[in-house]
Design a protein around this motif. Structure first.
Motif, short mmCIF file in Angstrom:
data_model
loop_
_atom_site.label_atom_id
_atom_site.label_comp_id
_atom_site.label_asym_id
_atom_site.label_seq_id
_atom_site.Cartn_x
_atom_site.Cartn_y
_atom_site.Cartn_z
N UNK A 224 20.62 -16.39 -2.47
CA UNK A 224 21.47 -15.47 -1.72
C UNK A 224 22.23 -14.55 -2.68
N UNK A 225 22.47 -13.32 -2.28
CA UNK A 225 23.11 -12.35 -3.19
C UNK A 225 24.53 -12.77 -3.59
N UNK A 226 24.90 -12.34 -4.77
CA UNK A 226 26.24 -12.57 -5.30
C UNK A 226 26.62 -11.31 -6.06
N UNK A 227 27.75 -10.74 -5.71
CA UNK A 227 28.16 -9.46 -6.29
C UNK A 227 28.16 -9.50 -7.82
N UNK A 228 27.57 -8.48 -8.42
CA UNK A 228 27.50 -8.31 -9.87
C UNK A 228 26.63 -9.35 -10.58
N UNK A 229 25.79 -10.04 -9.82
CA UNK A 229 24.85 -11.00 -10.39
C UNK A 229 23.44 -10.65 -9.90
N UNK A 230 22.50 -10.55 -10.84
CA UNK A 230 21.10 -10.32 -10.47
C UNK A 230 20.39 -11.68 -10.39
N UNK A 231 19.38 -11.76 -9.52
CA UNK A 231 18.62 -13.00 -9.37
C UNK A 231 17.14 -12.70 -9.50
#
Length: 315
Positions: free
Chosen positions: A39-46
């Motif tokens: 799941x997305x997390x601000x300022x983090x790329x996955x």
């Protein structure tokens, strides 16, 4: 600073990513990799990367060009490793070897998450071993962690890539799976409070002792490592914990004090570890001295947060 975290979808991985994005210097880049896209997390790329796919892992590492890598991907619990021994060995060793080879031509520093379970039989002689105590693992989890430490020592030292080993004790916090003792107690109590389970708590060895400390304190320890990497020696091994051994019965007593529910206690054989009852802590003095880190969250505060989260999950 470019920080890569493996095992981004695991309990600790997500919390470390949240701490990194909050506290790293402005302009830092963060990448989390896991088998499944997270799941997305601000300022983090996955990225979805299977650690068994050496080629894909090497491509991801080269493209991101990290300065620091936190290698967390592994089976987290002793129980889970014991239930799936073949997979535990493949997941821990093959994933670690592939990552080490991917980093062999990089300029990154690797921080490997081991665990105090590596001390194993040594706990019978010393409840709070320091890093100078020779590991004598007596569980699959302990043996795979020890083997990974040797893999990194051999592969990365030969390549001239710096690495550090952290051996945390039992970190705990809200949202942890009920395969872990504190989360199990909290989940059972929450269901008893709601009338969703009989008023009887299933337990293992209440006299066993562990060094419990909050997961937020451990992520703070990891952040401190990012600040002190130049001063920490290549191949350095550090215990991370509170330095206090608390019996599991003390955890149960504290949780009793946080609820109005009444319940009995029943020892369940499958919850009793074959290694037997003993105290398993650690001496974190070397890490405290090297980094200035100390745990700050009281145990009862952690337990209260864990119980509140277990209640909230019931709606």
């Amino acid at each position: 600073m470019r920080v890569l975290v493996t095992g981004a979808g695991d309990y600790l991985g997500r919390r470390l990513l949240e701490a990194l994005r909050r506290d790293l210097p402005p302009g830092s880049r963060i990448l989390g990799i896991d088998r499944a896209l997270q799941p997305p997390l601000e300022n983090v790329a996955f990225l979805a990367v299977d650690p068994f796919d050496a080629g894909r892992l090497a491509e991801a590492v080269a493209a991101f060009d990290p300065t620091i890598v936190f290698h967390l991907a592994a089976l987290a619990s002793v129980a889970q490793s014991s239930e799936t021994p073949s997979y535990a060995w493949r997941a821990d060793l093959l994933g670690t070897l592939n990552l080490a080879e991917a980093l062999a031509t990089s300029r990154a520093t690797l921080v490997f998450l081991s665990a105090t379970v590596v001390y194993g039989e040594a706990f019978r002689d010393l409840s709070r071993p320091g890093e100078g105590v020779t590991p004598r693992p007596d569980t699959i989890s302990g043996r795979t962690k020890t083997a990974c430490e040797y893999i990194l020592r051999d592969v990365l030292a030969n390549a001239g890539v710096k690495h550090l080993v952290l051996r945390p004790s039992n970190y705990i916090g809200p949202g942890q799976a009920e395969t872990f003792v504190v989360a199990s107690f909290a989940g059972q109590i929450a269901r008893i409070e709601r009338g969703l389970a009989p008023p009887c708590l299933e337990v293992g060895d209440l006299s066993a002792g562990r060094d419990f400390f909050d997961v937020a304190d451990f992520t703070a320890a990891c952040l401190r490592v990012t600040e002190r990497i130049p001063a920490l020696p290549d191949g350095g091994i550090y215990n991370v914990g509170s330095g206090i051994v608390t019996p599991v019965s003390g955890i149960l007593d504290a949780l009793r004090g946080l609820t109005d529910a009444s319940f009995s206690v029943r020892i369940v054989p499958e919850r009793v570890r074959a290694a037997g009852v003993r105290a398993e802590g650690c001496d974190p003095t070397a890490f405290v001295t090297a980094t200035g880190w100390t745990p700050t969250i009281p145990l009862v505060q952690s337990l209260s947060a864990i119980l509140d989260e277990a209640r909230a999950r019931l709606g």
